[in-house]
Design an enzyme around this catalytic site. Structure first.
Site, PDB file in Angstrom:
ATOM      1  N   HIS A 163       0.847  -1.316  -0.035  1.00  0.00           N
ATOM      2  CA  HIS A 163       0.196   0.131  -0.020  1.00  0.00           C
ATOM      3  C   HIS A 163       0.936   1.272  -0.007  1.00  0.00           C
ATOM      4  O   HIS A 163       1.876   1.371   0.667  1.00  0.00           O
ATOM      5  CB  HIS A 163      -1.100  -0.013   1.170  1.00  0.00           C
ATOM      6  CG  HIS A 163      -0.222   0.115   2.390  1.00  0.00           C
ATOM      7  ND1 HIS A 163       0.069   1.396   3.083  1.00  0.00           N
ATOM      8  CD2 HIS A 163       0.310  -0.778   3.524  1.00  0.00           C
ATOM      9  CE1 HIS A 163       0.703   1.225   4.255  1.00  0.00           C
ATOM     10  NE2 HIS A 163       0.957  -0.313   4.502  1.00  0.00           N
ATOM     11  N   ASP A 164       0.252   2.155  -0.734  1.00  0.00           N
ATOM     12  CA  ASP A 164       1.013   3.421  -1.014  1.00  0.00           C
ATOM     13  C   ASP A 164       2.328   3.599  -1.116  1.00  0.00           C
ATOM     14  O   ASP A 164       3.083   4.577  -1.062  1.00  0.00           O
ATOM     15  CB  ASP A 164       0.718   4.381   0.625  1.00  0.00           C
ATOM     16  CG  ASP A 164      -0.679   4.341   1.139  1.00  0.00           C
ATOM     17  OD1 ASP A 164      -1.366   5.080   0.178  1.00  0.00           O
ATOM     18  OD2 ASP A 164      -1.127   3.943   2.146  1.00  0.00           O
TER      19      ASP A 164
END
Length: 215
Positions: free
Chosen positions: A140-141
């Site tokens: 994620h991210d």
């Protein structure tokens, strides 16, 4: 849908691995041949696909898609440099995703190659001409810039930024929130716990900068 002819730039191991992925997508791609400026390879076969000649042969196949199969930890900038030299429009670059890769709705830049077992866990943006070899984990991210190379089983924690043309070696791991600078090289099995400056080579557990050594 008619399968599009596909040319491979480079005739080494990465071309063979990309070809194996392409052959699982026969409705989309028709392997046409490989191009390599090494004259010793001209007229040979890579897993049944001919090496047609040097890069000047691109002009003879204006309708074919092209995929860059160039990756070298000692020359991490080489893939983007060659893509820039060829100066093809984005619609000519083939984006190859192995059927056993999981993209989770990620946006993939032109010319990117994801091989078997790659997992992207959330929707995010992957740059152009990125290569992720088998079993790479992107979470994620994360931010993955153009020209990045992930060798097999490299993994990123969340919110990692990987700069343009960085190379992450086989089995390397990057802690969440860390930044890998442009053109940096992370060695095999390295555990990266802090930011790696652009252009440096780091290796070890925990990773430290190398001085005049190979990763």
């Amino acid at each position: 849908m008619t399968a599009r002819p596909l040319l491979f730039v480079g005739a080494g191991g990465l071309a063979r691995e990309t070809l194996a992925a392409v052959r699982l997508l026969p409705e989309r791609w028709q392997p046409l041949g490989a191009l390599d400026d090494s004259t010793a390879l001209h007229g040979t076969l890579i897993d049944g696909v001919p090496v047609l000649g040097g890069l000047d042969h691109l002009a003879s196949h204006p309708d074919a898609a092209v995929v860059m199969c160039v990756a070298n930890a000692r020359r991490p900038l080489s893939r983007l440099a060659l893509a820039s030299k060829l100066d093809l429009p984005d619609e000519r670059w083939a984006t190859i995703v192995h059927p056993a890769a999981v993209t989770s709705g990620a946006s993939l830049g032109a010319g990117t190659v994801l091989l078997a077992g790659v997992v992207i866990t959330t929707p995010l943006s992957i740059g152009r001409h990125v290569v992720a070899m088998p079993h790479v984990l992107i979470t994620h991210d994360d931010e993955v810039s153009d020209g990045v190379t992930f060798a097999g089983r490299a993994s990123l924690g969340g919110s990692v930024h990987v700069g343009e043309s960085a190379y992450l070696g086989q089995g390397s791991s990057v802690r969440e929130g860390v930044k890998i600078g442009a053109g940096a090289v992370v060695g095999m099995g390295a555990v990266v716990l802090q930011d790696v400056p652009a252009g440096e080579t780091w290796a070890g557990v925990p990773a430290r900068p190398l001085r005049g050594e190979s990763a």
